[in-house]
Design an enzyme around this catalytic site. Sequence first.
Site, PDB file in Angstrom:
ATOM      1  N   GLY A  20     117.448  89.006  50.574  1.00  0.00           N
ATOM      2  CA  GLY A  20     116.622  87.939  51.268  1.00  0.00           C
ATOM      3  C   GLY A  20     115.207  88.344  51.746  1.00  0.00           C
ATOM      4  O   GLY A  20     114.230  87.837  52.280  1.00  0.00           O
ATOM      5  N   ASP A  53     112.575  76.748  37.471  1.00  0.00           N
ATOM      6  CA  ASP A  53     112.432  76.500  39.069  1.00  0.00           C
ATOM      7  C   ASP A  53     110.877  77.297  39.430  1.00  0.00           C
ATOM      8  O   ASP A  53     110.762  77.244  40.520  1.00  0.00           O
ATOM      9  CB  ASP A  53     113.470  77.443  39.589  1.00  0.00           C
ATOM     10  CG  ASP A  53     113.642  78.989  38.950  1.00  0.00           C
ATOM     11  OD1 ASP A  53     114.083  78.824  37.750  1.00  0.00           O
ATOM     12  OD2 ASP A  53     113.548  80.007  39.706  1.00  0.00           O
TER      13      ASP A  53
END
Length: 482
Positions: A128, A254
């Site tokens: 992350g 994406d």
Amino acid sequence: MTSAPETTVVLEAGFARALPELAVEWRAAAAPEPALLALNEALASELGLDAGWLRTSDGLAFLLGNVVPDGAIPVAQGYAGHQFGNYSPRLGDGRALLLGELVGSDGTRRDLHLKGSGATPFSRGGDGFAAAGPMLREYVISEAMHALGIPTTRALAVVATGQPVYRDQPLPGAVLARVAASHLRVGTFQYAANLESPDLLRRLADYAIARHYPAAAGAEQPYLALFEAVAQRQASLIAHWMLVGFIHGVMNTDNMTISGETIDYGPCAFMDVFDPATVFSSIDHGGRYAYGNQPAIAAWNLARFAEALLPLLADDQDRAIAVATEALNGFGPAFSHVWSAGLAAKIGLTEPAEDVVDDLLELLRDNHIDFTSFFRALARHARGDREPARGLFPDLARFDSWAARWSALEPDADLMDRVNPVYVPRNHLVEEALTAATDGDLAPVTRLLAAVSQPFDERPGFERYAEPAPDDFGRYQTFCGT
Ligand code: AMP
Ligand code: MG
């Protein structure tokens, strides 16, 4: 220094409220020791944010998502995507958050988004986080693109977290705060289509129309009009990329926006020597996202967008496919129109001159000519100073014969200097600046930003920013998921 209380920043949550199925409420990871690495003061003021306040500890906490204004609902957005042609039904913001939307006094709504803000339910095993180097890289290249007049997300700030991220080695961690017309992607529609709720898909399309293509709402077939408008914007975008030698590097569905802005600066890079087969990304072995493949890939991605939209295009699937196919056929001519006009302008002509341009591109490729500096040298040629361009060509006879044909068309050198940049974020300069930044010296990044923020104005003191890479720079490679 003026300091505004943090509560004066208003972040709306229009997306989170309108499309809760595509949003997971989430918070950024706490950063132990925030330090500002870059702040875009011009953009801050355009957004109505107080740059002085953004530099304070409250401001940094805001830019890191660690303190959230009342009423904001930070979310990780869900999306799917074809990555190198392979479909992943669940990607989403694995290291990013939509903090909320800033609404300008003129009513424009812009996403304020963080990248590198910690793991989310979409992280799929990733940590992350992001390293400072790649976030500064996105800052520099996206601001260069903006200065070149190319639609793009903008970089507001990069804030170091004070926490290392582990790649091959420990690197300083950082969060990029960026601003976008929205973060709706082709992959957002693929994700919504996958959930097989016609109501959700329709709400998403209505949201996209209201936010980006309000004229489509009044069309006879609004969803077809949405598709056509996106295809037109993407056609123009890809042509503009290619006119400045930009290679996105990871044109997965994406990473393609509905707004028509460039997004997700990962393995992107500017081409040095002109060659349509140029690829920089370390994982693009087949050259799927090579410079010259970009229009075909954009069309392929738009076909995936059309597939997602099918239930909205007609009740009958065959009819929907026919309608979508016809609309998709508009992409090629739209791209060619912008590309041909743009190439003509690069050589100082106001009318497309296809054979002259095609022969030039072949000449550039065969002679391994630096794409950016060539066109400025050619403008000097148009003014009678021929050596800078001629001197580049091993095959001089071939260049002279081409130049004679071109000169006969009476090129406009001033037009050339208006459209051909002197400064682009060249690979060797970007690497040099990021290496210094990672070692704690931000001066080279600041200097590079100064060069590429005024790409068309040749300025004394910036000579080395206009020069091609030194021979010993070697083959350049870029990376994803940094
Ligand atoms: P990209 O191709 O870089 O735009 O990213 C593709 C997907 O991988 C997105 O869903 C990202 O959120 C995710 N991703 C990339 N890097 C990380 C990371 N370090 N941790 C979690 N997810 C990541
Ligand atoms: Mg992405």
